[in-house]
Design an enzyme around this catalytic site. Structure first.
Site, PDB file in Angstrom:
ATOM      1  N   GLY A 152       0.760  -1.241   0.000  1.00  0.00           N
ATOM      2  CA  GLY A 152       0.000   0.000   0.000  1.00  0.00           C
ATOM      3  C   GLY A 152       0.787   1.286   0.000  1.00  0.00           C
TER       4      GLY A 152
ATOM      5  CB  CYS B   2     -15.742   2.684 -29.456  1.00  0.00           C
ATOM      6  SG  CYS B   2     -14.899   2.405 -31.000  1.00  0.00           S
TER       7      CYS B   2
ATOM      8  CE1 TYR C 183      -1.922  -3.724  -8.557  1.00  0.00           C
ATOM      9  CE2 TYR C 183      -0.864  -1.679  -7.882  1.00  0.00           C
ATOM     10  CZ  TYR C 183      -1.273  -2.961  -7.597  1.00  0.00           C
ATOM     11  OH  TYR C 183      -1.046  -3.493  -6.360  1.00  0.00           O
TER      12      TYR C 183
ATOM     13  CE1 TYR D 219      -9.126   1.367  -9.672  1.00  0.00           C
ATOM     14  CE2 TYR D 219      -7.021   1.630 -10.807  1.00  0.00           C
ATOM     15  CZ  TYR D 219      -7.973   0.821 -10.214  1.00  0.00           C
ATOM     16  OH  TYR D 219      -7.771  -0.525 -10.170  1.00  0.00           O
TER      17      TYR D 219
HETATM   18  N1  LLP Z   1      -1.357  -7.143  -0.579  1.00  0.00           N
HETATM   19  C1  LLP Z   1      -2.677  -7.274  -0.804  1.00  0.00           C
HETATM   20  C2  LLP Z   1      -3.448  -8.228  -0.015  1.00  0.00           C
HETATM   21  C3  LLP Z   1      -3.294  -6.484  -1.791  1.00  0.00           C
HETATM   22  O1  LLP Z   1      -4.600  -6.610  -2.011  1.00  0.00           O
HETATM   23  C4  LLP Z   1      -2.515  -5.568  -2.549  1.00  0.00           C
HETATM   24  C5  LLP Z   1      -3.122  -4.762  -3.591  1.00  0.00           C
HETATM   25  C6  LLP Z   1      -1.133  -5.487  -2.267  1.00  0.00           C
HETATM   26  C7  LLP Z   1      -0.595  -6.275  -1.284  1.00  0.00           C
HETATM   27  C8  LLP Z   1      -0.227  -4.534  -3.005  1.00  0.00           C
HETATM   28  O2  LLP Z   1      -0.602  -3.202  -2.832  1.00  0.00           O
HETATM   29  P1  LLP Z   1       0.342  -2.007  -3.353  1.00  0.00           P
HETATM   30  O3  LLP Z   1       1.606  -2.026  -2.538  1.00  0.00           O
HETATM   31  O4  LLP Z   1       0.612  -2.240  -4.786  1.00  0.00           O
HETATM   32  O5  LLP Z   1      -0.468  -0.798  -3.105  1.00  0.00           O
HETATM   33  N2  LLP Z   1      -5.267  -1.550  -9.453  1.00  0.00           N
HETATM   34  C9  LLP Z   1      -5.162  -0.550  -8.416  1.00  0.00           C
HETATM   35  C10 LLP Z   1      -4.480  -1.075  -7.179  1.00  0.00           C
HETATM   36  C11 LLP Z   1      -5.164  -2.270  -6.575  1.00  0.00           C
HETATM   37  C12 LLP Z   1      -4.448  -2.826  -5.381  1.00  0.00           C
HETATM   38  C13 LLP Z   1      -5.037  -4.122  -4.958  1.00  0.00           C
HETATM   39  N3  LLP Z   1      -4.364  -4.773  -3.882  1.00  0.00           N
HETATM   40  C14 LLP Z   1      -4.413   0.647  -9.003  1.00  0.00           C
HETATM   41  O6  LLP Z   1      -4.058   0.621 -10.174  1.00  0.00           O
HETATM   42  O7  LLP Z   1      -4.236   1.640  -8.322  1.00  0.00           O
END
Ligand code: LLP
Length: 416
Positions: A243, A346, A375, A320
């Protein structure tokens, strides 16, 4: 280790990824094209690693952010573990060389087949999200004559302050088990013959731009660790999820060392291994999407720049309303004006920027959509029957095609 000039730099008005001009790659490999800097991937990983060197820890790369095998292998060779959410990611993690004892399996909907596959592979732990999942995992482990190592995912009710689609740690969403039911959940887990209680886990959201929620989360988790320990349930692993945000526009997210400063005093003297599951932080700023301008047009008061990449290649703006900086591969002086950068799909949602001030680029010019390493390709699709982009990994002067561009034939693979 020698670091080349990192990721982006402009020299003689040309944009480079390490030592390779973006324009050259676009010319040789075509567009849309994902380009990653290996030096930046490693720099991000090493920054994280160094910040937590004083406590036992494993950084489990969240493969969902970018599951390209060469990107993943870069991290496995640097010593990372992996956070997976499907059999497909486990398959990729194995191919990319992650040792099973550093793999954690997250997700609210693991199937029995996926559990079996992960148990057979000998992964470190399952992050279990419901009591029914726990019972199912116990059954699968029994059928294999094994014990499944488990962390229970707690919903810590910590507000992460990010976009509503990617915030996961509050009471009203589908993730984890409520704090007040956690002790009961662990008592049940302990009573199951084929479950080994190993740790506790939470993940409060994505693109978090303050250190505060992480500290709040760790405090909740450590309090639970202590309560459980009083009942004789001794946890060895605390997994705080991923996160950590990055700078897309004007955000100033915390650095890993800022988080480490508040974490380390709380962890000293405890016999706990700290796990992280970062995705975006490790790959986000290490990738761009190169795209070529097709046409320009005026419509009403608006000026549009139509490019050859689309929402199927990079969905984040459409999904988003995400902001991504856009930089020309070759800059030139001129008056900046407000333009909408849009793709050929489209749908009106198919855009990369709205009202963005830039020197109007001409047809054939290449633009770099920045911070597209996380992503980006991972969420791409073939919508509108558009073959998915190629991916390039740059290392100094060297570059490799780490995923070939899909062909028209690939579009119909397996179809009748
Ligand atoms: N661990 C779990 C259980 C998760 O659900 C996620 C992301 C992560 C780790 C990694 O999170 P990060 O460090 O990348 O924030 N598609 C969206 C982001 C979705 C994140 C889903 N879960 C975007 O493009 O912003």
């Amino acid at each position: 280790m020698v670091y080349y000039p990192i990721m982006f730099h402009v020299r003689n008005r040309s944009l480079y990824v390490e030592r390779v001009p973006v324009g050259k790659l676009a010319g040789l490999c075509g567009t849309p094209l994902y380009i990653y800097s290996q030096a930046q991937l490693l720099r991000n990983f090493n920054e994280f690693e160094r910040a937590f060197k004083d406590v036992p820890h494993v950084i489990c790369y969240a493969l969902k952010a970018n599951s390209n095998l060469s990107v993943a292998r870069t991290f496995s060779q640097a010593g990372a573990g992996a956070d997976i959410v499907s059999a497909g990611e486990l398959y990729r993690a194995a191919l990319a060389g992650f040792p099973p004892e550093k793999i954690v399996f997250s997700g609210v909907g693991k199937t029995a087949d996926e559990m079996r596959y992960a148990l057979d592979s000998g992964i470190l732990m399952f992050n279990v999200e419901s009591m029914e999942e726990l019972a199912a995992l116990n059954r699968v482990a029994r059928s294999l004559g094994r014990k499944a190592p488990v962390a229970i995912r707690v919903n810590p009710d910590v507000e992460a302050g990010s976009h509503r689609h990617i915030s996961t740690g509050t009471a009203e969403n589908k993730f984890g088990i409520q704090k007040r039911s956690i002790l009961e959940a662990y008592r049940t887990a302990r009573s199951l013959g084929h479950i080994e209680v190993l740790g506790i886990q939470a993940h409060i959201g994505s693109q978090i731009t303050s250190a505060r929620p992480f500290l709040a989360l760790l405090l909740v988790l450590l309090r639970l660790v202590d309560e459980l320990s009083r009942e004789g349930i001794r946890l060895r692993v605390v997994d705080v999820g991923g996160g950590i945000g990055i700078t897309y526009h004007r955000e100033s997210p915390p650095s890993p060392s800022e988080i480490a400063r508040s974490f380390i005093p709380l962890l000293r003297g405890r016999n706990l291994k700290l796990l992280f599951e970062p995705g975006r932080f490790l790959v986000g700023n290490a990738g761009i999407l190169a795209t070529r301008v097709l046409y320009r047009k005026h419509s009403g008061r608006k000026r549009f720049v139509i490019v050859d990449a689309a929402m199927n290649d990079l969905a984040r703006p459409a999904l988003y309303d995400a902001y991504h900086r856009i930089t020309p591969a070759r800059s030139r002086p001129g008056r900046r004006e407000a333009v909408d950068v849009v793709g050929p799909v489209c749908e009106s949602g198919d855009y990369f920027a709205r009202g963005r001030k830039m020197v109007l680029p001409g047809p054939g010019e290449v633009l770099a959509i920045e911070n597209a390493g996380a992503y980006g390709f991972a969420m791409s699709s073939q919508y509108n029957s558009r073959p998915r982009a190629a991916e390039i990994l740059v290392n100094g002067r060297r570059w490799d095609v780490v995923r070939e561009r899909e062909t028209l034939k690939d579009l119909v693979h397996g179809e009748k």
